[in-house]
Design an enzyme around this catalytic site. Structure first.
Site, PDB file in Angstrom:
ATOM      1  N   TYR A  53     -27.602   7.081   3.895  1.00 52.74           N
ATOM      2  CA  TYR A  53     -27.348   8.336   4.600  1.00 52.74           C
ATOM      3  C   TYR A  53     -28.391   8.571   5.691  1.00 52.74           C
ATOM      4  O   TYR A  53     -29.579   8.763   5.399  1.00 52.74           O
ATOM      5  CB  TYR A  53     -27.320   9.530   3.634  1.00 52.74           C
ATOM      6  N   LEU A 194     -14.743  18.499  -2.437  1.00 52.71           N
ATOM      7  CA  LEU A 194     -14.136  19.523  -1.586  1.00 52.71           C
ATOM      8  C   LEU A 194     -13.270  18.876  -0.498  1.00 52.71           C
ATOM      9  O   LEU A 194     -12.910  19.526   0.486  1.00 52.71           O
ATOM     10  CB  LEU A 194     -15.228  20.382  -0.922  1.00 52.71           C
ATOM     11  N   ILE A 234     -20.384  16.741  -7.143  1.00 48.25           N
ATOM     12  CA  ILE A 234     -21.554  16.882  -6.255  1.00 48.25           C
ATOM     13  C   ILE A 234     -21.141  17.339  -4.854  1.00 48.25           C
ATOM     14  O   ILE A 234     -21.222  16.575  -3.897  1.00 48.25           O
ATOM     15  CB  ILE A 234     -22.359  15.561  -6.197  1.00 48.25           C
ATOM     16  N   LYS A 236     -21.292  18.915  -1.183  1.00 47.26           N
ATOM     17  CA  LYS A 236     -22.356  19.049  -0.181  1.00 47.26           C
ATOM     18  C   LYS A 236     -22.196  20.398   0.509  1.00 47.26           C
ATOM     19  O   LYS A 236     -21.099  20.756   0.946  1.00 47.26           O
ATOM     20  CB  LYS A 236     -22.246  17.918   0.845  1.00 47.26           C
ATOM     21  N   ASN A 246     -20.702  27.674  -4.299  1.00 43.47           N
ATOM     22  CA  ASN A 246     -20.319  26.505  -5.101  1.00 43.47           C
ATOM     23  C   ASN A 246     -20.853  26.613  -6.535  1.00 43.47           C
ATOM     24  O   ASN A 246     -20.150  26.289  -7.495  1.00 43.47           O
ATOM     25  CB  ASN A 246     -20.807  25.217  -4.430  1.00 43.47           C
TER      26      ASN A 246
END
Ligand code: NDP
Length: 278
Positions: A53, A194, A234, A236, A246
């Site tokens: 990342y 999501l 998980i 973001k 969340n």
């Protein structure tokens, strides 16, 4: 917050925080660090990153966000398949630890399968565990055949999780991988829960359910993932507001009627589907 037990008996929160694309833009840095800290304050203590990342930028951002609260966090990072040789894995892990400003990660994952034989990567993971640089290891983007092959080269109970794409738009793993992992007691770590903030969050089914519960579509998507007690999700979040929203999804229980409405718009798999990946 609901918790999930890993094969070695350690329990982690069922909601964590992803960090892909965090740390890429200097302008958003403060906001992203604040978001991760807000998420930790709300109990989402599993933090997922990867050497890939931002070419290490995400790990550096996470290192800054968790400074002073390392003990409260369950830190996950990943080795690229191109680095996953016996010595390459150790080097990659040491570089990750430096960026994360810590001396161990809680969970180290092989990001996806590459050309290096699995036995070699597992050997490196075992060496890192013995050296105290990682507490445990797992894999990502492994389908059932990969998990079976892994079971042939690793000790039973050694693989802590398999991190895969899972949300209502991508639920093919319910057909075979999820039952396989349940049987072998290996939790699923659901990435992009999501749908990367895209079409999924604009779906009429999720909007309708959200309205019934006084929630929002993102919370419905997360509650949907967490309906399975072998799943850690998980999401973001780039802002504290999203992180706090969340975290509240952990308290949202979907009804059979809600689940049926999601099945109607996003049908469960009826046959084997190739593992979806991003
Ligand atoms: P997600 O499904 O988590 O979606 C993130 C998007 O959703 C962002 O645009 C975010 O916007 C938005 N969002 C977050 N919270 C809310 C909210 N409450 N309301 C509305 N929108 C919201 O996508 P990711 O692909 O980032 O997946 C999560 C994590 O999984 C990654 O960050 C990474 O750590 C991991 N991952 C692993 C992969 C692997 O191969 N192992 C592959 C892909 C991801 P905003 O930023 O503005 O908050």
């Amino acid at each position: 917050m609901k918790r999930i037990t890993l094969p070695d008996g350690t329990s982690v929160t069922a909601l964590g925080q992803g960090t892909w694309m965090m740390g890429d833009s200097g302008a958003d840095r403060r906001k992203e660090i604040a978001a991760l800290r807000a998420g930790i304050d709300c109990g989402m203590t599993v933090i997922d990153t990867a050497e890939m990342y931002g070419d290490g930028a995400s790990e550096e951002l996470v290192g800054e966000a968790i400074a002073g609260r390392r003990g409260a966090v369950f830190l996950v990072t990943k080795v690229l398949p191109s680095n996953a040789s016996r010595s390459g894995t150790v080097r990659a892990c040491e570089a990750s630890l430096e960026r994360l400003k810590t001396d161990y990660v809680d969970l180290y994952l092989l990001h996806w399968r590459g050309r290096v034989p699995l036995a070699e990567t597992v050997e490196a993971f075992d060496a890192l565990t013995r050296a105290g640089k990682i507490r445990r290891w797992g894999v990502s983007n492994f389908d059932v055949d990969d998990m079976e092959e892994l079971a042939g080269v690793a000790d039973a109970g050694a693989c802590a999780v398999n991190q895969v794409l899972y949300n209502p738009e991508h639920r093919g793993i319910e057909f075979d991988l999820m039952p396989w992992q349940r049987e072998h007691q290996i939790p699923i770590m659901a990435y992009s829960p999501l749908g990367q903030g895209g079409r999924l969050l604009r779906s009429p089914a999720l909007a309708e359910i959200a309205k019934r519960h006084g929630a929002n579509p993102a919370q419905v998507a997360l509650a949907w993932a967490l309906r399975d007690d072998n799943v850690v999700a998980i999401p973001k979040a780039g802002s504290s507001r999203h992180a706090e929203e969340n975290a509240r999804a952990a308290d949202l229980a979907l009804t059979p009627e809600d689940l049926a409405a999601i099945d109607a718009d996003f049908p469960p798999p009826r046959r084997k589907e190739p593992l979806a990946m991003i």
